[in-house]
Design a protein around this motif. Structure first.
Motif, mmCIF file in Angstrom:
data_model
loop_
_atom_site.group_PDB
_atom_site.id
_atom_site.type_symbol
_atom_site.label_atom_id
_atom_site.label_comp_id
_atom_site.label_asym_id
_atom_site.label_seq_id
_atom_site.Cartn_x
_atom_site.Cartn_y
_atom_site.Cartn_z
ATOM 1 N N UNK A 88 -3.229 -1.214 7.014
ATOM 2 C CA UNK A 88 -2.483 -0.698 5.866
ATOM 3 C C UNK A 88 -3.152 -1.235 4.615
ATOM 4 N N UNK A 89 -3.396 -0.364 3.660
ATOM 5 C CA UNK A 89 -4.035 -0.813 2.428
ATOM 6 C C UNK A 89 -3.112 -1.769 1.675
ATOM 7 N N UNK A 90 -3.695 -2.608 0.863
ATOM 8 C CA UNK A 90 -2.936 -3.607 0.122
ATOM 9 C C UNK A 90 -1.850 -2.976 -0.728
ATOM 10 N N UNK A 91 -2.130 -1.837 -1.310
ATOM 11 C CA UNK A 91 -1.150 -1.199 -2.193
ATOM 12 C C UNK A 91 0.059 -0.658 -1.439
ATOM 13 N N UNK A 92 -0.034 -0.526 -0.127
ATOM 14 C CA UNK A 92 1.063 0.014 0.675
ATOM 15 C C UNK A 92 1.805 -1.044 1.487
ATOM 16 N N UNK A 93 1.474 -2.306 1.312
ATOM 17 C CA UNK A 93 2.097 -3.361 2.114
ATOM 18 C C UNK A 93 3.467 -3.734 1.572
ATOM 19 N N UNK A 94 4.515 -3.507 2.322
ATOM 20 C CA UNK A 94 5.855 -3.862 1.858
ATOM 21 C C UNK A 94 6.054 -5.368 1.695
ATOM 22 N N UNK A 95 5.259 -6.177 2.386
ATOM 23 C CA UNK A 95 5.431 -7.629 2.312
ATOM 24 C C UNK A 95 5.212 -8.166 0.902
#
Length: 75
Positions: A36-43
């Motif tokens: 998952x790309x960084x911009x899409x990480x919910x964390x």
């Protein structure tokens, strides 16, 4: 089964045996890993302060909805 057969033997002292468990679970199909790309990480929303736009995206990623219109105030 002998106790010696259950022991993991490796010359790599820094290898964590938990990684072997994780690999086993992935191979058994109990876990799946996907990039998952960084911009899409919910964390990110749990680990850092976010600007308004990223906060709104975090809320969307979690599937949260505004229910304030369902609240009735009774006095």
């Amino acid at each position: 089964m002998e106790a010696s057969a259950l022991k993991l033997v490796t010359k790599l002292k820094h290898v964590d045996i938990h990684n072997h468990w994780l690999r086993q679970e992935v191979q058994n199909g109990n876990l799946s890993i996907e990039w998952i790309s960084t911009s899409e990480m919910p964390a990110d929303g749990l680990t850092k302060a976010l600007p308004r736009q990223k906060h709104d995206e975090f809320i969307r990623q979690l599937g949260l909805v505004d229910t304030s219109n369902l609240i009735t105030i009774q006095f």
